[in-house]
Design an enzyme around this catalytic site. Sequence first.
Site, short mmCIF file in Angstrom:
data_model
loop_
_atom_site.label_atom_id
_atom_site.label_comp_id
_atom_site.label_asym_id
_atom_site.label_seq_id
_atom_site.Cartn_x
_atom_site.Cartn_y
_atom_site.Cartn_z
N TRP A 377 5.67 34.18 -66.34
CA TRP A 377 6.32 35.02 -65.31
C TRP A 377 7.78 35.31 -65.64
CZ3 TRP A 377 9.16 32.76 -60.65
CH2 TRP A 377 9.77 31.56 -60.98
N ASP A 378 8.30 34.57 -66.63
CA ASP A 378 9.67 34.81 -67.08
C ASP A 378 9.90 36.30 -67.29
OD1 ASP A 378 8.72 32.19 -67.67
OD2 ASP A 378 10.33 31.84 -69.09
N GLU A 506 7.95 23.32 -60.51
CA GLU A 506 6.85 22.56 -61.11
C GLU A 506 6.95 21.07 -60.82
OE1 GLU A 506 6.68 23.72 -65.22
OE2 GLU A 506 5.83 25.68 -64.72
N LYS A 618 12.59 21.02 -59.62
CA LYS A 618 12.89 21.38 -61.01
C LYS A 618 13.73 22.66 -61.07
CE LYS A 618 10.51 22.25 -65.41
NZ LYS A 618 9.25 22.65 -66.03
N GLN A 619 13.34 23.64 -60.23
CA GLN A 619 14.00 24.95 -60.33
C GLN A 619 13.93 25.66 -58.99
OE1 GLN A 619 10.38 25.47 -62.85
NE2 GLN A 619 11.06 27.59 -62.78
C1 BGC Z 1 9.42 26.52 -66.16
C2 BGC Z 1 8.57 27.74 -65.89
C3 BGC Z 1 8.74 28.73 -67.04
C4 BGC Z 1 8.45 28.07 -68.36
C5 BGC Z 1 8.70 28.97 -69.55
C6 BGC Z 1 9.07 25.95 -67.51
O1 BGC Z 1 9.89 24.87 -67.78
O2 BGC Z 1 9.24 25.56 -65.17
O3 BGC Z 1 8.94 28.34 -64.68
O4 BGC Z 1 7.91 29.82 -66.86
O5 BGC Z 1 9.27 26.94 -68.51
O6 BGC Z 1 10.03 29.37 -69.61
#
Ligand code: BGC
Length: 796
Positions: A377-378, A506, A618-619
């Site tokens: 999804w980035d 996550e 995490k984010q």
């Molecule tokens: C993140 C995801 C991301 C992926 C690739 C992961 O560490 O939690 O949101 O899509 O990295 O960048």
Amino acid sequence: MLHHERLKPPAQDYPPNEWSVIEKNLRPEFMAQMETVLALGNGYFGMRGVHEEGRPYVQNGTFVNAFYESWPIIYGEEAFGFAQMGQTMLNVTDTKIIRLFVDDEPFELDTASIRRYVRQLNMKAGTLDRDLVWETLSGKLVRIQSRRLISFQQRHVAAISYEVTTLNAAAPVVISSEMLYRMPGEQKAAEDPRQAKFVGKMQPRASRARDGRIVLVHETERSHMILACGIDHDLKSDCPYEYKSDHTENSGQVVFTIKAEPGRPIHLTKYMVYHTSKTENADEMARRADWTLDRVVSQGFASLLADQEEYMDQFWRKSDVQMSNVKAERARLSTVEVQQAIRLNSFHILQASARAEDNGVAAKGLTGQAYEGHYFWDSEIYLLPFLIYTSPQTAKNLLRVRYNMLDKARLRARELSHPGALFPWRTINGEEASAYYEAGTAQYHINADIMYALRKYVNATGDDEFLFEHGAEMLVETARLWYDLGFFSKRKGGKFCINGVTGPDEYKTVVNNNTYTNLMARENLRYAVETVERLRAQQPQALEALTKKTGLELSEVEDWRRAASNMYVPFDAATGIYPQDDSFLDREPWDFKNTPKDRYPLLLFYHPLNIYRHQVIKQADVLLAMFLLSHEFSLEAKKRNFDFYDPLTTGDSSLSSCMEAIVALEIGDFDKAVNYARAALLMDLADVGGNVKDGCHIASMGGTWMVLTYGFGGLRDYDGTLSFRPQRPPEPESTLRFPLTYRGRILDVEIGPDSTTYSLREGESMTIRHEDEEIVLTRANPAVKRSTLNPLKIAG
Ligand code: BGC
């Protein structure tokens, strides 16, 4: 909260420069990072910034976008519907090798006596340049100047200009230009789960050498993809020379033997080409490599370089964000660093996406194999905004890549017992490749993310044709999936609930009613309803075709409308917090105080269960929703939720800082905003997350652009009108400038400490908003100036 600190490479060895990343000393401790930062690519293929001589290196990688091997995922315990096949972008044939011998002494960078050295990523020209002087053991001084480029104009082409001059003595010189497919060793466990887990091998299929040209063709063992690559040469020198070539199935070399005279340069140009195919045979691909080589050899390096510079010029005209300090003597250094980092980020996005065309953009672009070269999804949430407003064609290509995955997404939905389509959380070929479903397949929000990006693209370009021809079909299938996935829950007052999903964070998996997911699913459903209605009103024939293709029934549209208007959005009235999911507020807060700094990112030090059961993030998740759907939340709600979530957010994902910066700016938390903005901006240049060695963080790079435009620029574009609430730029006295491409026009925005100027660079007219005022720019009146100060209106 910020747990990561930037690395401070010594400025005398890495002097800041607005247009280049410069390395003036070979420092082994920064070698891996520099291989990433100095990588070249054009979206189709890429090479890490490893020296021509091949040694020393940490990860010597050459990658072709979507050139992958597939492999069976082995689970300790299988369950129905688990993704079956992994995919990994392969490290392919290295064509850039040029080895040099003077008096038969090999030039080896790690042991040689280097008298002068400078290497730089030249972002104006789109090249990697190096200039050094080597003193041989017998005291001969040899100057070596090289310039490498991967062409933006010609997708399959790279070239190196390599010039050797013996400065103070004659000497026999040997230049061996080589290509090599290094058969990888056995697979070993990655020390970090984000690194590539699989090492695939290619088998040789054809090889040939003729004059100064070598072509090698390989095939992957399982995915049966063909790679043809070739090298050819042109040597110019006043000194007498001869050459011969040789090859095996996996390697080739063209060796030039020259009687070098002092002060008389030997100039070698090396041309390199890459072609891949899923369907053609080895001979055909070898021929294609030949044809491309024929063309570029006759074109010559100077012309390739001129094309590259022209391309870069065009790119910067539409994409250059500038942060300048009008009082140059104040904070000069930091301004240069900031400008350098801004450009590096934009440049790497270009390198990851420009010629991707029918392929996606991997999380690390083409700078490393981490995350197996997968698309996430980035692309839609972090990268597409930049592309939509600077290179709409590239944005459209990426959306078309998703459309091309739709059939596989339909199949995947069936595997999970859903109608409609479920896009893969991570993939190269369109099939789900996430082996850890909790933080993979369960991230259903990918569907809504893609549809969110579609809306933004259509709004900013007016490309209804794409919406009606491709977008509508994706909207129908994704809306169907949401309607099936959720249900009207009696226990929640008949509201539409979506259970058993993972949101962006996550560190919480398989939860009920993730706020981000529910809000974005609602958006997805609404856009599907809106689009079908527009089709009905404006293009009944297209609606008929869509109905035929998807079996759409109009009652479904009513269902989607009902689900959207009854969407359950978790809200805790007592605190004013939007809980991240149904259970989030019941969890025990993580003990941040007693977590040492070196235990971040937590995912490398704690079992997932430890992490999952705590309030630790995490984010950005709710905060991300508050930015993407900014119009749905009041400033007070944003502030309250930022104050609650920020201390719980580790930023263990590089996707976090940029979003925190934008929300912090909006609510007026300027100090925090600047810290987050710096972390996002310097994620790669200063290795903020500590893993730049594995590849650059394309999402954070796109996120940084959003910090500047949406954050400092206060840009909002939800309904298709561009509106701005500019914030003062971070350094006092500084000015922020950025261009935006919008429906065929180009708008220049310049935000100074006191005033903001909007100028219509291209196009007849354009309507924008500044604060609460509507402004119409026309050819007769192309520029207006307004006061910058954005008085924050937070009640309470
Ligand atoms: C993140 C995801 C991301 C992926 C690739 C992961 O560490 O939690 O949101 O899509 O990295 O960048």
